[in-house]
Design a protein around this motif. Sequence first.
Motif, PDB file in Angstrom:
ATOM      1  N   LEU A 263       0.887  -1.051   0.138  1.00  0.00           N
ATOM      2  CA  LEU A 263      -0.008   0.086   0.093  1.00  0.00           C
ATOM      3  C   LEU A 263       0.948   1.195   0.011  1.00  0.00           C
ATOM      4  CD1 LEU A 263      -2.620   1.042   0.114  1.00  0.00           C
ATOM      5  CD2 LEU A 263      -2.790   1.046   2.634  1.00  0.00           C
ATOM      6  N   HIS A 264       0.950   1.945  -0.988  1.00  0.00           N
ATOM      7  CA  HIS A 264       1.854   2.833  -1.101  1.00  0.00           C
ATOM      8  C   HIS A 264       1.263   4.119  -0.767  1.00  0.00           C
ATOM      9  CE1 HIS A 264       4.793   0.553  -3.386  1.00  0.00           C
ATOM     10  NE2 HIS A 264       3.674  -0.022  -4.139  1.00  0.00           N
ATOM     11  N   GLY A 265       0.123   4.428  -0.397  1.00  0.00           N
ATOM     12  CA  GLY A 265      -0.187   5.620  -0.009  1.00  0.00           C
ATOM     13  C   GLY A 265      -1.972   5.672  -0.493  1.00  0.00           C
ATOM     14  N   ILE A 266      -2.590   6.661  -0.018  1.00  0.00           N
ATOM     15  CA  ILE A 266      -3.959   6.953  -0.341  1.00  0.00           C
ATOM     16  C   ILE A 266      -4.030   8.403  -0.864  1.00  0.00           C
ATOM     17  CG2 ILE A 266      -6.564   7.195   0.525  1.00  0.00           C
ATOM     18  CD1 ILE A 266      -5.869   4.764   2.567  1.00  0.00           C
ATOM     19  N   PHE A 267      -4.924   8.741  -1.841  1.00  0.00           N
ATOM     20  CA  PHE A 267      -5.413   9.974  -2.068  1.00  0.00           C
ATOM     21  C   PHE A 267      -6.684  10.328  -2.176  1.00  0.00           C
ATOM     22  CE2 PHE A 267      -5.212   9.049  -6.706  1.00  0.00           C
ATOM     23  CZ  PHE A 267      -6.260   9.912  -7.071  1.00  0.00           C
ATOM     24  N   VAL A 268      -7.389  11.534  -2.133  1.00  0.00           N
ATOM     25  CA  VAL A 268      -8.833  11.662  -1.999  1.00  0.00           C
ATOM     26  C   VAL A 268      -8.880  13.042  -2.752  1.00  0.00           C
ATOM     27  CG1 VAL A 268     -10.821  12.606  -0.468  1.00  0.00           C
ATOM     28  CG2 VAL A 268      -8.823  10.973   0.478  1.00  0.00           C
ATOM     29  N   TRP A 269     -10.157  12.677  -3.367  1.00  0.00           N
ATOM     30  CA  TRP A 269     -10.588  14.154  -4.343  1.00  0.00           C
ATOM     31  C   TRP A 269     -12.003  14.391  -3.321  1.00  0.00           C
ATOM     32  CZ3 TRP A 269      -9.554  17.662  -7.822  1.00  0.00           C
ATOM     33  CH2 TRP A 269     -10.377  18.608  -8.081  1.00  0.00           C
ATOM     34  N   SER A 270     -12.355  15.235  -2.829  1.00  0.00           N
ATOM     35  CA  SER A 270     -11.444  16.241  -2.343  1.00  0.00           C
ATOM     36  C   SER A 270     -11.655  16.944  -1.111  1.00  0.00           C
ATOM     37  CB  SER A 270     -11.344  17.271  -3.647  1.00  0.00           C
ATOM     38  OG  SER A 270     -12.683  18.149  -3.277  1.00  0.00           O
ATOM     39  N   ALA A 271     -10.894  17.959  -0.431  1.00  0.00           N
ATOM     40  CA  ALA A 271     -11.203  18.373   0.773  1.00  0.00           C
ATOM     41  C   ALA A 271     -12.430  18.975   0.558  1.00  0.00           C
ATOM     42  CB  ALA A 271      -9.921  19.232   1.268  1.00  0.00           C
ATOM     43  N   ASP A 272     -12.915  19.856  -0.281  1.00  0.00           N
ATOM     44  CA  ASP A 272     -13.817  20.545  -0.533  1.00  0.00           C
ATOM     45  C   ASP A 272     -15.171  19.770  -0.407  1.00  0.00           C
ATOM     46  OD1 ASP A 272     -11.417  21.358  -2.350  1.00  0.00           O
ATOM     47  OD2 ASP A 272     -12.686  23.223  -3.003  1.00  0.00           O
ATOM     48  N   ASP A 273     -15.245  18.592  -0.849  1.00  0.00           N
ATOM     49  CA  ASP A 273     -16.507  17.721  -0.760  1.00  0.00           C
ATOM     50  C   ASP A 273     -16.640  17.161   0.670  1.00  0.00           C
ATOM     51  OD1 ASP A 273     -17.234  18.009  -3.521  1.00  0.00           O
ATOM     52  OD2 ASP A 273     -15.698  16.702  -4.230  1.00  0.00           O
ATOM     53  N   SER A 274     -15.455  16.902   1.297  1.00  0.00           N
ATOM     54  CA  SER A 274     -15.281  16.261   2.465  1.00  0.00           C
ATOM     55  C   SER A 274     -15.602  17.279   3.695  1.00  0.00           C
ATOM     56  CB  SER A 274     -13.880  15.832   2.836  1.00  0.00           C
ATOM     57  OG  SER A 274     -13.435  14.870   1.899  1.00  0.00           O
ATOM     58  N   MET A 275     -15.546  18.482   3.688  1.00  0.00           N
ATOM     59  CA  MET A 275     -16.023  19.429   4.503  1.00  0.00           C
ATOM     60  C   MET A 275     -17.037  19.128   5.204  1.00  0.00           C
ATOM     61  SD  MET A 275     -14.951  23.559   5.162  1.00  0.00           S
ATOM     62  CE  MET A 275     -15.863  24.208   3.791  1.00  0.00           C
ATOM     63  N   PRO A 276     -18.379  19.172   4.524  1.00  0.00           N
ATOM     64  CA  PRO A 276     -19.638  19.098   5.076  1.00  0.00           C
ATOM     65  C   PRO A 276     -19.816  17.849   5.964  1.00  0.00           C
ATOM     66  CG  PRO A 276     -19.882  19.492   2.563  1.00  0.00           C
ATOM     67  CD  PRO A 276     -18.339  19.262   2.951  1.00  0.00           C
ATOM     68  N   GLY A 277     -19.030  16.709   5.517  1.00  0.00           N
ATOM     69  CA  GLY A 277     -19.092  15.610   6.370  1.00  0.00           C
ATOM     70  C   GLY A 277     -18.114  15.511   7.604  1.00  0.00           C
ATOM     71  N   GLY A 278     -17.395  16.350   7.910  1.00  0.00           N
ATOM     72  CA  GLY A 278     -16.601  16.668   8.968  1.00  0.00           C
ATOM     73  C   GLY A 278     -15.387  15.651   8.664  1.00  0.00           C
ATOM     74  N   PHE A 279     -14.824  15.565   7.298  1.00  0.00           N
ATOM     75  CA  PHE A 279     -13.374  14.879   7.082  1.00  0.00           C
ATOM     76  C   PHE A 279     -13.400  13.521   7.679  1.00  0.00           C
ATOM     77  CE2 PHE A 279     -12.881  19.275   6.920  1.00  0.00           C
ATOM     78  CZ  PHE A 279     -12.427  19.528   5.612  1.00  0.00           C
ATOM     79  N   SER A 280     -14.618  12.633   7.864  1.00  0.00           N
ATOM     80  CA  SER A 280     -14.483  11.375   8.518  1.00  0.00           C
ATOM     81  C   SER A 280     -13.610  10.481   7.909  1.00  0.00           C
ATOM     82  CB  SER A 280     -15.927  10.964   8.590  1.00  0.00           C
ATOM     83  OG  SER A 280     -16.528  10.705   7.365  1.00  0.00           O
ATOM     84  N   TYR A 281     -13.635  10.350   6.546  1.00  0.00           N
ATOM     85  CA  TYR A 281     -12.887   9.456   5.427  1.00  0.00           C
ATOM     86  C   TYR A 281     -11.473   9.746   5.694  1.00  0.00           C
ATOM     87  CZ  TYR A 281     -17.439   8.088   3.713  1.00  0.00           C
ATOM     88  OH  TYR A 281     -18.644   7.371   3.454  1.00  0.00           O
ATOM     89  N   GLU A 282     -11.187  11.204   5.766  1.00  0.00           N
ATOM     90  CA  GLU A 282      -9.900  11.784   5.975  1.00  0.00           C
ATOM     91  C   GLU A 282      -9.174  11.100   7.099  1.00  0.00           C
ATOM     92  OE1 GLU A 282     -11.456  14.280   2.788  1.00  0.00           O
ATOM     93  OE2 GLU A 282     -12.154  13.364   4.592  1.00  0.00           O
ATOM     94  N   LYS A 283     -10.008  10.946   8.277  1.00  0.00           N
ATOM     95  CA  LYS A 283      -9.408  10.545   9.533  1.00  0.00           C
ATOM     96  C   LYS A 283      -9.259   9.125   9.584  1.00  0.00           C
ATOM     97  CE  LYS A 283     -12.232  14.059  12.141  1.00  0.00           C
ATOM     98  NZ  LYS A 283     -13.371  14.296  12.936  1.00  0.00           N
ATOM     99  N   GLN A 284     -10.221   8.257   8.895  1.00  0.00           N
ATOM    100  CA  GLN A 284      -9.995   7.099   8.725  1.00  0.00           C
ATOM    101  C   GLN A 284      -8.903   6.498   7.787  1.00  0.00           C
ATOM    102  OE1 GLN A 284     -13.856   5.021   7.742  1.00  0.00           O
ATOM    103  NE2 GLN A 284     -13.116   3.051   7.767  1.00  0.00           N
ATOM    104  N   SER A 285      -8.675   7.235   6.785  1.00  0.00           N
ATOM    105  CA  SER A 285      -7.612   6.877   5.855  1.00  0.00           C
ATOM    106  C   SER A 285      -6.048   7.182   6.510  1.00  0.00           C
ATOM    107  CB  SER A 285      -7.700   7.851   4.820  1.00  0.00           C
ATOM    108  OG  SER A 285      -8.717   7.976   3.961  1.00  0.00           O
ATOM    109  N   GLN A 286      -6.016   8.289   7.282  1.00  0.00           N
ATOM    110  CA  GLN A 286      -4.799   8.542   7.926  1.00  0.00           C
ATOM    111  C   GLN A 286      -4.551   7.464   8.905  1.00  0.00           C
ATOM    112  OE1 GLN A 286      -3.756  12.871   8.258  1.00  0.00           O
ATOM    113  NE2 GLN A 286      -5.887  12.990   7.465  1.00  0.00           N
ATOM    114  N   ALA A 287      -5.686   7.153   9.755  1.00  0.00           N
ATOM    115  CA  ALA A 287      -5.386   6.093  10.815  1.00  0.00           C
ATOM    116  C   ALA A 287      -5.069   4.847  10.236  1.00  0.00           C
ATOM    117  CB  ALA A 287      -6.831   5.882  11.541  1.00  0.00           C
ATOM    118  N   LEU A 288      -5.492   4.447   9.090  1.00  0.00           N
ATOM    119  CA  LEU A 288      -5.140   3.096   8.447  1.00  0.00           C
ATOM    120  C   LEU A 288      -3.642   3.255   8.090  1.00  0.00           C
ATOM    121  CD1 LEU A 288      -5.655   0.426   7.167  1.00  0.00           C
ATOM    122  CD2 LEU A 288      -6.352   1.772   4.968  1.00  0.00           C
ATOM    123  N   LEU A 289      -3.242   4.286   7.443  1.00  0.00           N
ATOM    124  CA  LEU A 289      -1.993   4.322   6.826  1.00  0.00           C
ATOM    125  C   LEU A 289      -0.922   4.664   7.939  1.00  0.00           C
ATOM    126  CD1 LEU A 289      -2.378   7.171   4.033  1.00  0.00           C
ATOM    127  CD2 LEU A 289      -1.898   4.799   3.924  1.00  0.00           C
TER     128      LEU A 289
END
Length: 293
Positions: A263-289
């Motif tokens: 697993l070489h890393g994760i990227f997300v499109w995009s922070a703009d879309d994630s903001m209304p949901g509180g960036f829950s997927y960003e938190k989960q992605s980084q915790a996994l990495l």
Amino acid sequence: MDRLVSLHGTINSSCPTNSNLFREYIGAEFNNVKFSDVPINPNVEFHFILAFAIDYTTSSSPSPTNRQFNIFWDSDNLSPPQVSSIKSKHSNVKIALSLGGDSVGNGYTYFNPSSVDSWVSNAVSSLTHIIKQYNLDGIDIDYEHFNADPDTFAECIRKLITRLKNNGVISFASIAPFDDDQVQNHYLALWKSYGHLIDYVNFQFYAYDEGITVSQFNYFETQSSNYRGGKIFASFSSDGSGRFSPADGFFTACNRPKSEKNLHGIFVWSADDSMPGGFSYEKQSQALLAISH
């Protein structure tokens, strides 16, 4: 599960290694998202990617320039002082800018050089100015429409990356292809001749046809074969569109390559879309990495 198989890659299998690099595009949708809004796990390497710098005019009806790049991200909320602030607060943060994108104004963004040398000369000059003004670290190539053949594209991007790296302007470069014949023809021409210049492959897995089930594709195996030796990132779109979203089992699918150190890393499109949901997927992605196996 089929999804476990779909993320089983074999890149660099002779010396497998995981990466804790998380990358996220930001600023394309002008919804006032700031770097400081996005949660940053101190145990990952984090790249923001500003979207986009485009070689078009900034008028109400944008038109191609002579390869002079202009800023098309939300520069009010993502300004040079804000770049300095987030980097000073988080030593694990680097920031890049992405070139091109899908559209500008009401039309597509085209890669359309008049010649290799003129495009490269003007691109290096204008991008160097922006990168130094913002104190950025790298570039991402995300052209999706082309009025030039694959070899011309490959030569332009090769010379651009080489000059910016040799001049000490950037320390890394990535590309952002997806599964479309014209797109793949251009990026694979670049990769096959000059892949050694490209540090990361932000493959847009979420751009696969929504009508095709995940089980019909061995996504990572196919693209790791196409971009052999590359650091290909798992990816999803946080706006709920496209294939391979967290709701479709993305994080479960990441477990197998993570356990096999592919697993070489994760990227997300995009922070703009994630903001209304509180960036829950960003938190989960980084915790996994951040978890070491």
